[in-house]
Design an enzyme around this catalytic site. Structure first.
Site, PDB file in Angstrom:
ATOM      1  N   GLU A   1       0.853  -1.191   0.000  1.00  0.00           N
ATOM      2  CA  GLU A   1       0.000   0.000   0.000  1.00  0.00           C
ATOM      3  C   GLU A   1       0.888   1.241   0.000  1.00  0.00           C
ATOM      4  OE1 GLU A   1      -1.510   0.790   3.912  1.00  0.00           O
ATOM      5  OE2 GLU A   1      -3.241   1.929   3.176  1.00  0.00           O
TER       6      GLU A   1
ATOM      7  N   ASN B   1      -6.939   6.377  -1.654  1.00  0.00           N
ATOM      8  CA  ASN B   1      -5.863   5.424  -1.373  1.00  0.00           C
ATOM      9  C   ASN B   1      -6.118   4.262  -2.325  1.00  0.00           C
ATOM     10  OD1 ASN B   1      -4.069   3.560  -0.359  1.00  0.00           O
ATOM     11  ND2 ASN B   1      -4.538   3.974   1.806  1.00  0.00           N
TER      12      ASN B   1
ATOM     13  N   LYS C   1      -9.494   2.276  -1.748  1.00  0.00           N
ATOM     14  CA  LYS C   1      -9.686   1.748  -0.382  1.00  0.00           C
ATOM     15  C   LYS C   1     -11.007   2.208   0.239  1.00  0.00           C
ATOM     16  CE  LYS C   1      -7.091   1.378   3.987  1.00  0.00           C
ATOM     17  NZ  LYS C   1      -5.782   1.766   4.629  1.00  0.00           N
TER      18      LYS C   1
ATOM     19  N   GLU D   1      -5.867   8.839   7.762  1.00  0.00           N
ATOM     20  CA  GLU D   1      -6.411   8.422   6.463  1.00  0.00           C
ATOM     21  C   GLU D   1      -7.789   9.021   6.219  1.00  0.00           C
ATOM     22  OE1 GLU D   1      -4.716   3.951   6.615  1.00  0.00           O
ATOM     23  OE2 GLU D   1      -5.613   4.554   4.727  1.00  0.00           O
TER      24      GLU D   1
ATOM     25  N   CYS E   1      -4.904  -2.876   2.858  1.00  0.00           N
ATOM     26  CA  CYS E   1      -4.623  -2.739   4.275  1.00  0.00           C
ATOM     27  C   CYS E   1      -5.792  -3.044   5.208  1.00  0.00           C
ATOM     28  CB  CYS E   1      -4.031  -1.372   4.565  1.00  0.00           C
ATOM     29  SG  CYS E   1      -3.065  -1.411   6.095  1.00  0.00           S
TER      30      CYS E   1
ATOM     31  N   ASN F   1       0.323  -1.010   5.366  1.00  0.00           N
ATOM     32  CA  ASN F   1       1.223  -0.308   6.283  1.00  0.00           C
ATOM     33  C   ASN F   1       0.575  -0.452   7.653  1.00  0.00           C
ATOM     34  OD1 ASN F   1       3.266   1.886   4.750  1.00  0.00           O
ATOM     35  ND2 ASN F   1       1.510   1.296   3.531  1.00  0.00           N
TER      36      ASN F   1
HETATM   37  N1  ING Z   1      -3.241   0.396   8.711  1.00  0.00           N
HETATM   38  C1  ING Z   1      -3.662  -0.409   9.772  1.00  0.00           C
HETATM   39  C2  ING Z   1      -4.324  -1.730   9.361  1.00  0.00           C
HETATM   40  O1  ING Z   1      -5.524  -1.895   9.309  1.00  0.00           O
HETATM   41  C3  ING Z   1      -4.425  -0.555  12.035  1.00  0.00           C
HETATM   42  C4  ING Z   1      -4.503   0.308  10.790  1.00  0.00           C
HETATM   43  C5  ING Z   1      -3.214  -0.672  12.707  1.00  0.00           C
HETATM   44  C6  ING Z   1      -5.528  -1.285  12.434  1.00  0.00           C
HETATM   45  C7  ING Z   1      -3.124  -1.497  13.845  1.00  0.00           C
HETATM   46  C8  ING Z   1      -5.467  -2.122  13.548  1.00  0.00           C
HETATM   47  C9  ING Z   1      -4.275  -2.233  14.271  1.00  0.00           C
HETATM   48  O2  ING Z   1      -3.534  -2.657   9.165  1.00  0.00           O
HETATM   49  C10 ING Z   1      -3.864   0.811   7.577  1.00  0.00           C
HETATM   50  N2  ING Z   1      -3.139   1.611   6.757  1.00  0.00           N
HETATM   51  O3  ING Z   1      -5.014   0.513   7.303  1.00  0.00           O
END
Ligand code: ING
Length: 311
Positions: free
Chosen positions: A47, A110, A127, A146, A172, A197
């Site tokens: 991503e 995204n 996204k 985001e 993601c 990410n």
């Molecule tokens: N990043 C993360 C994901 O869903 C996140 C947001 C981080 C959710 C940690 C839960 C725990 O993997 C993105 N960019 O969506």
């Protein structure tokens, strides 16, 4: 006849805020050439693969925000990737921040694209599940904006016929939602491609931090098995601008088994020969939706946000 697609999951290590797109594209090209020399038909990048994960910072000036976006795809810095794909006869999935002029206004998504072996964009996805928040939240060690920088994707979860099969994409946070895989599963998807990410630390729920890799694998293995599809999940990994991001790049078979994985937090290629016909073993038996799925008996389907009040 088996339909083998040899896939390279091209994990990226950190991208510095100051790293140029040309510099990043050189890293992508190195992985693309390595994949080709290993017989790959397709390479999957993460991503937002062209820049650092900029939603970790708060920007107010729209010009500062737009500098992270691509107004054209391919553009001058990404054209070498398309040229190499065409020359080498290898396709790729690329995640990036898309600046689009649509319906008389500038849009920010995204986005991911699927490019075939002729260097043609054959699929695009924007996204849908945008995590994080829209305003600066000073209590956080780092931001996750985001919802501030991107619009919710407006293309649904389409599938595309390519590489001899039916391919879908997501990005993601989408991978955490079963609907993502099922909407593509109902369209017969045989391989879902995604990049991510994912910070190790999630400020709203630090108690989950130790489970980050487990949850990452869990959601992709479940999505694969429950829809009889391959899933390829590729990280932007490592400590990027002071934020530790998980690696755990994996290629998952329709059985739910992990068949290849990265073991570092840097630029690394995981490889697998994926037989798309393995999907039949699940789509024609336990997950034969036409025979065994009973949507008419599921009762009230809660499709609206917040329709059921919290306990
Ligand atoms: N990043 C993360 C994901 O869903 C996140 C947001 C981080 C959710 C940690 C839960 C725990 O993997 C993105 N960019 O969506």
């Amino acid at each position: 006849m088996t339909r083998i697609v040899t896939v390279g999951a091209a994990q990226l290590g950190p991208i510095a805020r100051t790293e140029s797109r040309a510099g990043v594209v050189n890293r992508l090209l190195a992985l693309l050439h390595q994949a080709k020399s290993n017989g790959c038909d397709l390479v999957v990048f993460p991503e937002l693969a062209l820049t650092t994960f900029f939603p970790r910072w708060y920007f107010e000036d729209q010009a500062d925000i737009d500098a992270w976006f691509e107004p054209r795809m391919p553009g001058p810095e990404t054209e070498p990737l398309f040229d190499a794909a065409r020359r080498l006869g290898i396709g790729f999935y690329l995640g990036y921040a898309e600046l689009a002029e649509e319906e008389g206004r500038t849009r920010h998504f995204n986005t991911s694209i699927l490019v075939d072996k002729a260097g043609v964009i054959v699929g695009k996805y924007r996204k849908v599940h945008l995590p994080g928040h829209a305003e600066h939240e000073p209590w956080r060690r780092f931001q996750h904006l985001e919802k501030r920088y991107f619009e919710t994707g407006n293309l649904g979860f389409p599938v595309t016929r390519a590489f001899g099969g039916i391919f879908g994409m997501c990005i993601c946070n989408d991978r955490r939602w079963p609907e993502t895989y099922r909407v593509m599963g109902l369209q017969g998807v045989e391989m879902v491609l995604l990049g991510y990410n994912t910070p190790v630390h999630n400020p709203p729920a630090p108690e989950h931090d130790a489970l980050g890799n487990f949850h990452n694998s869990l959601v992709m293995q479940s999505g694969a098995y429950q829809n009889g599809t391959w899933v390829v999940g590729v990280a932007k990994a490592g400590c990027e601008e002071g934020v530790d991001q998980i690696g755990n790049t994996i290629i998952v078979a329709p059985s739910g088994e992990i068949v290849a994985a990265c073991s570092t937090l840097g630029d690394e290629l995981a490889l697998a020969r994926c037989d798309l016909d393995l999907t039949r073993s699940f789509k024609t038996t336990v997950f034969d939706f036409a025979k065994h799925r009973e949507p008419q008996h599921y009762g009230l389907i809660v499709a609206r946000k917040g329709a059921i009040p919290p306990p």
